[in-house]
Design a protein around this motif. Structure first.
Motif, mmCIF file in Angstrom:
data_model
loop_
_atom_site.group_PDB
_atom_site.id
_atom_site.type_symbol
_atom_site.label_atom_id
_atom_site.label_comp_id
_atom_site.label_asym_id
_atom_site.label_seq_id
_atom_site.Cartn_x
_atom_site.Cartn_y
_atom_site.Cartn_z
ATOM 1 N N VAL A 113 0.828 -1.207 0.000
ATOM 2 C CA VAL A 113 0.000 0.000 0.000
ATOM 3 C C VAL A 113 0.861 1.256 0.000
ATOM 4 C CG1 VAL A 113 -1.682 1.329 1.330
ATOM 5 C CG2 VAL A 113 -1.945 -1.146 1.124
ATOM 6 N N LEU A 114 1.930 1.257 0.796
ATOM 7 C CA LEU A 114 2.794 2.434 0.870
ATOM 8 C C LEU A 114 3.471 2.703 -0.470
ATOM 9 C CD1 LEU A 114 4.432 2.010 4.398
ATOM 10 C CD2 LEU A 114 2.887 3.834 3.667
ATOM 11 N N LEU A 115 3.882 1.660 -1.171
ATOM 12 C CA LEU A 115 4.489 1.847 -2.494
ATOM 13 C C LEU A 115 3.488 2.454 -3.472
ATOM 14 C CD1 LEU A 115 6.588 -1.440 -2.855
ATOM 15 C CD2 LEU A 115 7.458 0.876 -2.510
ATOM 16 N N SER A 243 14.369 6.068 -7.566
ATOM 17 C CA SER A 243 14.521 5.262 -6.346
ATOM 18 C C SER A 243 13.278 4.432 -6.083
ATOM 19 C CB SER A 243 14.822 6.166 -5.147
ATOM 20 O OG SER A 243 16.021 6.872 -5.326
ATOM 21 N N HIS A 244 12.122 5.070 -6.227
ATOM 22 C CA HIS A 244 10.858 4.371 -5.993
ATOM 23 C C HIS A 244 10.668 3.242 -7.001
ATOM 24 C CE1 HIS A 244 6.371 3.937 -6.333
ATOM 25 N NE2 HIS A 244 6.528 3.803 -5.033
ATOM 26 N N LEU A 245 11.032 3.485 -8.258
ATOM 27 C CA LEU A 245 10.905 2.453 -9.284
ATOM 28 C C LEU A 245 11.807 1.260 -8.991
ATOM 29 C CD1 LEU A 245 10.693 4.462 -12.634
ATOM 30 C CD2 LEU A 245 9.005 2.853 -11.738
ATOM 31 N N ALA A 246 13.002 1.534 -8.483
ATOM 32 C CA ALA A 246 13.934 0.449 -8.143
ATOM 33 C C ALA A 246 13.376 -0.412 -7.027
ATOM 34 C CB ALA A 246 15.292 1.035 -7.752
ATOM 35 N N VAL A 247 12.793 0.227 -6.001
ATOM 36 C CA VAL A 247 12.213 -0.515 -4.875
ATOM 37 C C VAL A 247 10.996 -1.317 -5.337
ATOM 38 C CG1 VAL A 247 11.043 -0.278 -2.646
ATOM 39 C CG2 VAL A 247 13.059 1.101 -3.154
ATOM 40 N N VAL A 248 10.155 -0.718 -6.174
ATOM 41 C CA VAL A 248 8.970 -1.404 -6.701
ATOM 42 C C VAL A 248 9.369 -2.636 -7.510
ATOM 43 C CG1 VAL A 248 7.088 -1.213 -8.375
ATOM 44 C CG2 VAL A 248 7.443 0.596 -6.697
ATOM 45 N N SER A 249 10.383 -2.490 -8.360
ATOM 46 C CA SER A 249 10.840 -3.607 -9.192
ATOM 47 C C SER A 249 11.361 -4.752 -8.337
ATOM 48 C CB SER A 249 11.943 -3.134 -10.156
ATOM 49 O OG SER A 249 11.473 -2.100 -10.988
ATOM 50 N N LEU A 250 12.134 -4.423 -7.316
ATOM 51 C CA LEU A 250 12.688 -5.451 -6.425
ATOM 52 C C LEU A 250 11.581 -6.144 -5.644
ATOM 53 C CD1 LEU A 250 15.235 -6.763 -5.168
ATOM 54 C CD2 LEU A 250 15.250 -4.899 -3.501
ATOM 55 N N PHE A 251 10.615 -5.383 -5.189
ATOM 56 C CA PHE A 251 9.537 -5.927 -4.354
ATOM 57 C C PHE A 251 8.613 -6.835 -5.160
ATOM 58 C CE2 PHE A 251 5.230 -5.484 -2.527
ATOM 59 C CZ PHE A 251 5.463 -5.943 -1.235
ATOM 60 N N TYR A 252 8.083 -6.321 -6.269
ATOM 61 C CA TYR A 252 7.100 -7.081 -7.035
ATOM 62 C C TYR A 252 7.728 -8.181 -7.885
ATOM 63 C CZ TYR A 252 3.409 -3.837 -5.767
ATOM 64 O OH TYR A 252 2.490 -3.105 -5.066
ATOM 65 N N GLY A 253 8.979 -8.024 -8.259
ATOM 66 C CA GLY A 253 9.636 -9.037 -9.071
ATOM 67 C C GLY A 253 9.636 -10.400 -8.414
ATOM 68 N N LEU A 276 14.119 -13.021 -0.727
ATOM 69 C CA LEU A 276 14.477 -11.788 -1.424
ATOM 70 C C LEU A 276 13.574 -10.639 -1.024
ATOM 71 C CD1 LEU A 276 15.258 -13.112 -5.039
ATOM 72 C CD2 LEU A 276 16.880 -12.444 -3.262
ATOM 73 N N TYR A 277 12.240 -10.867 -0.974
ATOM 74 C CA TYR A 277 11.347 -9.762 -0.606
ATOM 75 C C TYR A 277 11.217 -9.596 0.900
ATOM 76 C CZ TYR A 277 7.352 -12.936 0.303
ATOM 77 O OH TYR A 277 6.505 -13.895 0.796
ATOM 78 N N ALA A 278 11.473 -10.672 1.669
ATOM 79 C CA ALA A 278 11.301 -10.597 3.120
ATOM 80 C C ALA A 278 12.557 -10.135 3.850
ATOM 81 C CB ALA A 278 10.871 -11.963 3.669
ATOM 82 N N VAL A 279 13.727 -10.334 3.252
ATOM 83 C CA VAL A 279 14.985 -10.004 3.926
ATOM 84 C C VAL A 279 15.850 -9.064 3.089
ATOM 85 C CG1 VAL A 279 17.067 -10.941 4.990
ATOM 86 C CG2 VAL A 279 14.949 -12.265 5.066
ATOM 87 N N VAL A 280 16.088 -9.447 1.831
ATOM 88 C CA VAL A 280 17.020 -8.673 0.989
ATOM 89 C C VAL A 280 16.446 -7.305 0.638
ATOM 90 C CG1 VAL A 280 18.271 -8.626 -1.196
ATOM 91 C CG2 VAL A 280 18.049 -10.780 0.062
ATOM 92 N N PRO A 282 14.128 -5.334 2.237
ATOM 93 C CA PRO A 282 14.209 -4.365 3.342
ATOM 94 C C PRO A 282 15.631 -3.914 3.651
ATOM 95 C CG PRO A 282 12.737 -6.160 3.922
ATOM 96 C CD PRO A 282 13.419 -6.569 2.652
ATOM 97 N N MET A 283 16.612 -4.770 3.351
ATOM 98 C CA MET A 283 18.006 -4.402 3.596
ATOM 99 C C MET A 283 18.508 -3.414 2.546
ATOM 100 S SD MET A 283 21.386 -6.874 3.593
ATOM 101 C CE MET A 283 21.221 -7.168 1.819
ATOM 102 N N LEU A 284 18.054 -3.577 1.299
ATOM 103 C CA LEU A 284 18.545 -2.733 0.211
ATOM 104 C C LEU A 284 17.801 -1.404 0.082
ATOM 105 C CD1 LEU A 284 19.135 -5.364 -2.640
ATOM 106 C CD2 LEU A 284 20.822 -4.331 -1.111
ATOM 107 N N ASN A 285 16.560 -1.353 0.549
ATOM 108 C CA ASN A 285 15.757 -0.141 0.393
ATOM 109 C C ASN A 285 16.436 1.123 0.927
ATOM 110 O OD1 ASN A 285 13.806 -1.620 -0.866
ATOM 111 N ND2 ASN A 285 12.351 -1.618 0.826
ATOM 112 N N PRO A 286 17.049 1.095 2.136
ATOM 113 C CA PRO A 286 17.719 2.314 2.626
ATOM 114 C C PRO A 286 18.844 2.784 1.709
ATOM 115 C CG PRO A 286 17.462 0.722 4.398
ATOM 116 C CD PRO A 286 17.105 0.003 3.143
ATOM 117 N N PHE A 287 19.585 1.838 1.136
ATOM 118 C CA PHE A 287 20.680 2.207 0.235
ATOM 119 C C PHE A 287 20.137 2.811 -1.057
ATOM 120 C CE2 PHE A 287 22.410 -1.130 2.940
ATOM 121 C CZ PHE A 287 23.588 -0.545 3.369
ATOM 122 N N ILE A 288 19.042 2.241 -1.557
ATOM 123 C CA ILE A 288 18.443 2.757 -2.792
ATOM 124 C C ILE A 288 17.972 4.188 -2.603
ATOM 125 C CG2 ILE A 288 16.514 2.497 -4.397
ATOM 126 C CD1 ILE A 288 16.680 -0.524 -3.937
#
Length: 312
Positions: A113-115, A243-253, A276-280, A282-288
């Motif tokens: 929802v937040l995305l 940045s938002h597009l990168a997070v969306v792609s990682l999440f939904y992919g 990948l969506y449960a651990v990786v 959330p870890m990468l989002n701050p860097f993105i």
């Protein structure tokens, strides 16, 4: 022990990604590092936004909420996994397993929802900039998050209640690092057609609908960007969305790769994909969000500099 046709299960066994004893220290160190990075990274994002006045905007408000959800998301799963490896125990109580599943679905929905809301924020900022302040008012932002918190509790509650009616007479060994919905459904020897029907109906509304909303928003955004005459303006507009597009792609992919299929086709390989969506993620989002955003990088530098002076 059984009650009617339902087998009463007292615990499940989380087998993790590997049952080889030699792999456990490596998995413990790897997931501990990822957990620390995810928590510290997202916490820094929240503190940087909270302590920097020029970041008190709708976009950063939603980023801070996303970081908070990501901290909760990883905290629901990884600590239990690390504890099991440390104690050399794979068990998790039945109630604890269903509770873990409930919060996993809840935080997954909130991410979703937040995305979608963040995509709407970018849509208003680029396509209707003159109305941005009025449309994305503080009252609107707080209301959206509050409503999301209420609505997203319905779906996991339904699944938890339905799961509690199933019997697990064949096995209680879960080939996963946490109590994942499909992994539990595959273990059941009951009729799970209602559970799958809920996944495909309510799940489609709560997961696919926001994705479609994001897609339509970006169709309008890209259309508006292409109409800009200046190349610099196009680049600036696109950079606010990258940045938002990168997070969306990682999440939904990874999300759609696992859940847009029947639970009967769920495999051990899918358990790796869910990591990948449960651990990786959330870890990468701050860097993105920090590496591709000058304001965020500046806020993080100021935060770390303040912490250094305070500790001195």
């Amino acid at each position: 022990m059984a009650r009617g046709n339902q087998t009463i299960v007292s615990e499940f066994f989380l087998l993790g990604l590997s049952e080889v004893p030699e792999h456990q220290p490596l998995l413990f160190g790897l997931f501990l590092c990822m957990y620390v990075v995810a928590v510290v990274g997202n916490l820094l994002i929240i503190l940087a936004i909270g302590s920097t006045s020029n970041l008190h905007t709708p976009m950063y408000f939603f980023i801070a909420n996303l970081s908070c959800v990501d901290i909760c998301f990883t905290s629901v799963t990884i600590p239990k996994m690390l504890l099991n490896i440390q104690t050399q125990s794979q068990s998790i109580p039945y109630v604890g397993c269903l509770t873990q599943m409930y919060f996993l679905i809840l935080f997954l929905e909130l991410d979703n929802v937040l995305l979608a809301v963040m995509a709407y924020d970018r849509f208003v900022a680029i396509c209707h900039p003159l109305h941005y302040t009025i449309t994305m008012s503080p009252k609107f932002c707080i209301t959206v998050v509050s409503v999301a918190l209420i609505i997203t509790n319905i779906y996991p509650l339904i699944h938890t209640l339905l799961m509690d009616t199933l019997s697990f007479c064949a096995s209680v060994r879960i080939h996963h690092i946490f109590c994942e919905l499909y992994a539990l459904l595959k273990l059941s020897c009951s009729d799970i057609h209602i559970n799958e029907l809920v996944v495909y109906t309510l799940g489609s509304c709560l997961f696919v609908a926001p994705f479609l909303f994001i897609s339509v928003s970006y169709m309008h955004i890209f259309s508006a960007i292409l109409r800009l005459h200046s190349s610099q303006s196009k680049l600036k507009a696109f950079s606010t969305c990258s940045s938002h597009l990168a997070v969306v792609s990682l999440f939904y992919g990874t999300l759609f790769g696992v859940y847009l299929r029947p639970s009967s086709s769920y495999t051990i390989e899918d358990s790796v994909a869910t990591v990948l969506y449960a651990v990786v993620a959330p870890m990468l989002n701050p860097f993105i969000y920090s590496l591709r955003n000058k304001d965020m990088k500046g806020a993080l530098r100021n935060l770390l500099r303040w912490r250094k002076i305070w500790s001195w």
